[in-house]
Scaffold this motif. Structure first.
Motif, PDB file in Angstrom:
ATOM      1  N   MET A   1      32.823-107.841  -7.818  1.00 33.24           N
ATOM      2  CA  MET A   1      32.596-106.592  -7.923  1.00 33.24           C
ATOM      3  C   MET A   1      31.885-106.136  -9.020  1.00 33.24           C
ATOM      4  SD  MET A   1      35.502-103.544  -7.739  1.00 33.24           S
ATOM      5  CE  MET A   1      36.386-104.227  -6.481  1.00 33.24           C
ATOM      6  N   GLN A   2      30.675-105.424  -8.860  1.00 32.84           N
ATOM      7  CA  GLN A   2      30.010-104.918  -9.944  1.00 32.84           C
ATOM      8  C   GLN A   2      30.675-103.942 -10.774  1.00 32.84           C
ATOM      9  OE1 GLN A   2      26.083-103.638  -8.654  1.00 32.84           O
ATOM     10  NE2 GLN A   2      25.342-102.880 -10.741  1.00 32.84           N
ATOM     11  N   ARG A   3      30.529-103.892 -12.075  1.00 36.24           N
ATOM     12  CA  ARG A   3      31.364-102.874 -13.127  1.00 36.24           C
ATOM     13  C   ARG A   3      30.379-101.746 -12.822  1.00 36.24           C
ATOM     14  NH1 ARG A   3      30.360-101.218 -18.024  1.00 36.24           N
ATOM     15  NH2 ARG A   3      32.064-100.723 -19.272  1.00 36.24           N
ATOM     16  N   PRO A   4      31.238-100.500 -12.807  1.00 35.05           N
ATOM     17  CA  PRO A   4      30.479 -99.334 -12.746  1.00 35.05           C
ATOM     18  C   PRO A   4      30.081 -98.884 -14.101  1.00 35.05           C
ATOM     19  CG  PRO A   4      32.856 -99.129 -12.559  1.00 35.05           C
ATOM     20  CD  PRO A   4      32.454-100.289 -12.379  1.00 35.05           C
ATOM     21  N   MET A   5      28.761 -98.263 -14.242  1.00 35.28           N
ATOM     22  CA  MET A   5      28.659 -97.580 -15.603  1.00 35.28           C
ATOM     23  C   MET A   5      29.894 -96.615 -16.324  1.00 35.28           C
ATOM     24  SD  MET A   5      24.792 -95.476 -16.641  1.00 35.28           S
ATOM     25  CE  MET A   5      24.640 -95.296 -18.386  1.00 35.28           C
ATOM     26  N   HIS A   6      29.975 -96.960 -17.443  1.00 32.11           N
ATOM     27  CA  HIS A   6      31.233 -96.284 -18.164  1.00 32.11           C
ATOM     28  C   HIS A   6      30.295 -95.215 -19.181  1.00 32.11           C
ATOM     29  CE1 HIS A   6      34.633 -99.274 -17.802  1.00 32.11           C
ATOM     30  NE2 HIS A   6      34.086 -98.863 -16.395  1.00 32.11           N
ATOM     31  N   VAL A   7      30.757 -94.098 -18.847  1.00 30.13           N
ATOM     32  CA  VAL A   7      29.948 -93.022 -19.667  1.00 30.13           C
ATOM     33  C   VAL A   7      30.930 -92.050 -20.411  1.00 30.13           C
ATOM     34  CG1 VAL A   7      28.329 -90.775 -19.458  1.00 30.13           C
ATOM     35  CG2 VAL A   7      28.082 -92.822 -17.949  1.00 30.13           C
ATOM     36  N   GLY A   8      30.836 -91.958 -21.923  1.00 30.93           N
ATOM     37  CA  GLY A   8      31.923 -91.141 -22.529  1.00 30.93           C
ATOM     38  C   GLY A   8      31.146 -89.823 -22.499  1.00 30.93           C
ATOM     39  N   LEU A   9      32.050 -88.663 -22.388  1.00 31.69           N
ATOM     40  CA  LEU A   9      31.653 -87.305 -22.267  1.00 31.69           C
ATOM     41  C   LEU A   9      32.429 -86.659 -23.242  1.00 31.69           C
ATOM     42  CD1 LEU A   9      30.124 -84.723 -21.280  1.00 31.69           C
ATOM     43  CD2 LEU A   9      31.846 -84.506 -19.282  1.00 31.69           C
ATOM     44  N   THR A  10      31.790 -85.986 -24.496  1.00 31.69           N
ATOM     45  CA  THR A  10      32.496 -85.209 -25.577  1.00 31.69           C
ATOM     46  C   THR A  10      31.945 -84.040 -25.938  1.00 31.69           C
ATOM     47  OG1 THR A  10      33.770 -85.616 -27.322  1.00 31.69           O
ATOM     48  CG2 THR A  10      31.619 -86.520 -27.330  1.00 31.69           C
ATOM     49  N   GLY A  11      32.807 -83.329 -26.675  1.00 31.95           N
ATOM     50  CA  GLY A  11      31.915 -81.801 -27.316  1.00 31.95           C
ATOM     51  C   GLY A  11      33.057 -81.294 -27.702  1.00 31.95           C
ATOM     52  N   GLY A  12      32.912 -80.490 -28.588  1.00 32.02           N
ATOM     53  CA  GLY A  12      33.869 -79.796 -29.344  1.00 32.02           C
ATOM     54  C   GLY A  12      34.569 -78.604 -28.304  1.00 32.02           C
ATOM     55  N   ILE A  13      35.822 -78.184 -28.714  1.00 27.75           N
ATOM     56  CA  ILE A  13      36.331 -77.047 -28.038  1.00 27.75           C
ATOM     57  C   ILE A  13      35.351 -76.014 -27.447  1.00 27.75           C
ATOM     58  CG2 ILE A  13      37.472 -75.841 -30.031  1.00 27.75           C
ATOM     59  CD1 ILE A  13      39.931 -75.402 -28.211  1.00 27.75           C
ATOM     60  N   GLY A  14      35.468 -75.452 -26.317  1.00 30.17           N
ATOM     61  CA  GLY A  14      34.574 -74.410 -25.948  1.00 30.17           C
ATOM     62  C   GLY A  14      33.264 -74.680 -25.702  1.00 30.17           C
ATOM     63  N   SER A  15      32.891 -75.860 -25.808  1.00 29.30           N
ATOM     64  CA  SER A  15      31.398 -76.280 -25.546  1.00 29.30           C
ATOM     65  C   SER A  15      30.952 -76.301 -24.117  1.00 29.30           C
ATOM     66  CB  SER A  15      31.040 -77.781 -26.231  1.00 29.30           C
ATOM     67  OG  SER A  15      31.993 -78.877 -25.489  1.00 29.30           O
ATOM     68  N   SER A 140      28.874 -72.945 -33.415  1.00 20.74           N
ATOM     69  CA  SER A 140      30.309 -72.684 -33.456  1.00 20.74           C
ATOM     70  C   SER A 140      30.620 -71.435 -32.998  1.00 20.74           C
ATOM     71  CB  SER A 140      30.684 -72.975 -35.054  1.00 20.74           C
ATOM     72  OG  SER A 140      30.270 -74.141 -35.562  1.00 20.74           O
ATOM     73  N   GLU A 141      29.790 -70.327 -33.282  1.00 21.89           N
ATOM     74  CA  GLU A 141      30.089 -68.998 -33.108  1.00 21.89           C
ATOM     75  C   GLU A 141      30.313 -68.957 -31.681  1.00 21.89           C
ATOM     76  OE1 GLU A 141      31.270 -65.318 -34.180  1.00 21.89           O
ATOM     77  OE2 GLU A 141      30.895 -67.081 -35.451  1.00 21.89           O
ATOM     78  N   THR A 142      29.429 -69.621 -30.758  1.00 18.98           N
ATOM     79  CA  THR A 142      29.647 -69.633 -29.089  1.00 18.98           C
ATOM     80  C   THR A 142      31.196 -70.215 -28.911  1.00 18.98           C
ATOM     81  OG1 THR A 142      27.249 -69.667 -28.880  1.00 18.98           O
ATOM     82  CG2 THR A 142      28.971 -70.497 -26.970  1.00 18.98           C
ATOM     83  N   GLN A 143      31.481 -71.550 -29.482  1.00 21.67           N
ATOM     84  CA  GLN A 143      32.682 -72.271 -29.264  1.00 21.67           C
ATOM     85  C   GLN A 143      34.017 -71.108 -29.362  1.00 21.67           C
ATOM     86  OE1 GLN A 143      31.449 -75.603 -31.916  1.00 21.67           O
ATOM     87  NE2 GLN A 143      33.085 -76.410 -30.404  1.00 21.67           N
ATOM     88  N   ILE A 144      33.802 -70.244 -30.685  1.00 22.03           N
ATOM     89  CA  ILE A 144      34.841 -69.571 -31.212  1.00 22.03           C
ATOM     90  C   ILE A 144      35.118 -68.366 -30.047  1.00 22.03           C
ATOM     91  CG2 ILE A 144      35.407 -67.705 -32.899  1.00 22.03           C
ATOM     92  CD1 ILE A 144      34.158 -69.565 -35.028  1.00 22.03           C
ATOM     93  N   ASN A 181      24.418 -76.498 -24.301  1.00 22.89           N
ATOM     94  CA  ASN A 181      24.900 -75.242 -23.616  1.00 22.89           C
ATOM     95  C   ASN A 181      25.275 -73.997 -24.289  1.00 22.89           C
ATOM     96  OD1 ASN A 181      26.329 -74.509 -21.184  1.00 22.89           O
ATOM     97  ND2 ASN A 181      28.187 -75.149 -21.952  1.00 22.89           N
ATOM     98  N   ASP A 182      24.116 -73.413 -24.743  1.00 23.76           N
ATOM     99  CA  ASP A 182      24.316 -72.440 -25.524  1.00 23.76           C
ATOM    100  C   ASP A 182      23.255 -71.174 -25.000  1.00 23.76           C
ATOM    101  OD1 ASP A 182      25.286 -70.847 -27.666  1.00 23.76           O
ATOM    102  OD2 ASP A 182      24.752 -72.106 -29.178  1.00 23.76           O
ATOM    103  N   GLY A 183      24.166 -70.066 -24.280  1.00 22.18           N
ATOM    104  CA  GLY A 183      23.082 -69.091 -23.657  1.00 22.18           C
ATOM    105  C   GLY A 183      22.281 -69.737 -22.563  1.00 22.18           C
TER     106      GLY A 183
END
Length: 202
Positions: A1-15, A140-144, A181-183
């Protein structure tokens, strides 16, 4: 069985990280949500409840038998040692159950697995499991403003959360791809998701 691609997705709160994660899921990726797992293990009768009660006392548990999130959030952001203690209880469960979900997704034939991990950069323990890291970034202002509107928190409370998270430069430095992801409209974010999905072989 072929291993699928493992992708990490991250970002600050509210991003908008979780929104992008759901879009990638709609494109065919398996989605493993670390926050959702953490909520499950700290819900009533959750796997981490007994250890949380033992470490922090009955006051850490609400009337339903779940972790008192408001109380523990306030404690975690005011007492670093308490935050580290809580993370030492919850994070191993997140890792264990996330690994099981990844095995299930592989067995189901998914070609890509997206790991939605808020503290990916801060923890350092996920890197060896990932083939690529996607960071969702905004000011950061958008996150807040987003978190104040979404969660009803005061500015000072949101800022306290931001202060415990990795800086924007640190997250971008760990990224293989950065989505700004701003505006932008949701449809623009969706077009980014579709482009990423193609790169992941979906």
């Amino acid at each position: 069985m072929q291993r699928p691609m493992h992708v990490g997705l991250t970002g600050g709160i509210g991003s908008g990280k979780s929104t992008l994660g759901q879009m990638l899921h709609s494109c065919g990726a398996a989605l493993i949500d670390a926050d959702a797992i953490a909520r499950a293990v700290t819900a009533a009768e959750g796997a981490a409840i007994a250890d949380i009660r033992a470490a922090f006392g009955q006051d850490a548990i609400d009337a339903t038998g779940a972790m008192d999130r408001a109380r523990m959030r306030a404690l975690a952001f005011s007492v670093p040692q308490a935050r580290a203690q809580l993370e030492a209880i919850v994070h191993p469960w997140v890792t264990r159950l996330g690994d099981q979900q990844a095995q299930d997704a592989t067995a189901a034939g998914h070609r890509a697995i997206v790991f939605d991990i808020p503290l990916l950069v801060e923890s350092g323990r996920w890197v060896r499991k990932l083939d690529a890291v996607v960071v969702v970034d905004c000011s950061s202002e958008t996150q807040i403003h987003r978190v104040m509107a979404r969660n009803g928190l005061q500015r000072v409370a949101v800022q306290a959360i931001l202060d415990t998270q990795a800086s924007r430069p640190a997250r971008r430095a760990a990224a293989d791809a950065v989505i700004l992801n701003d505006g932008i409209a949701l449809e623009t974010l969706r077009s980014h998701a579709i482009e990423l999905a193609r790169l992941f072989g979906l």
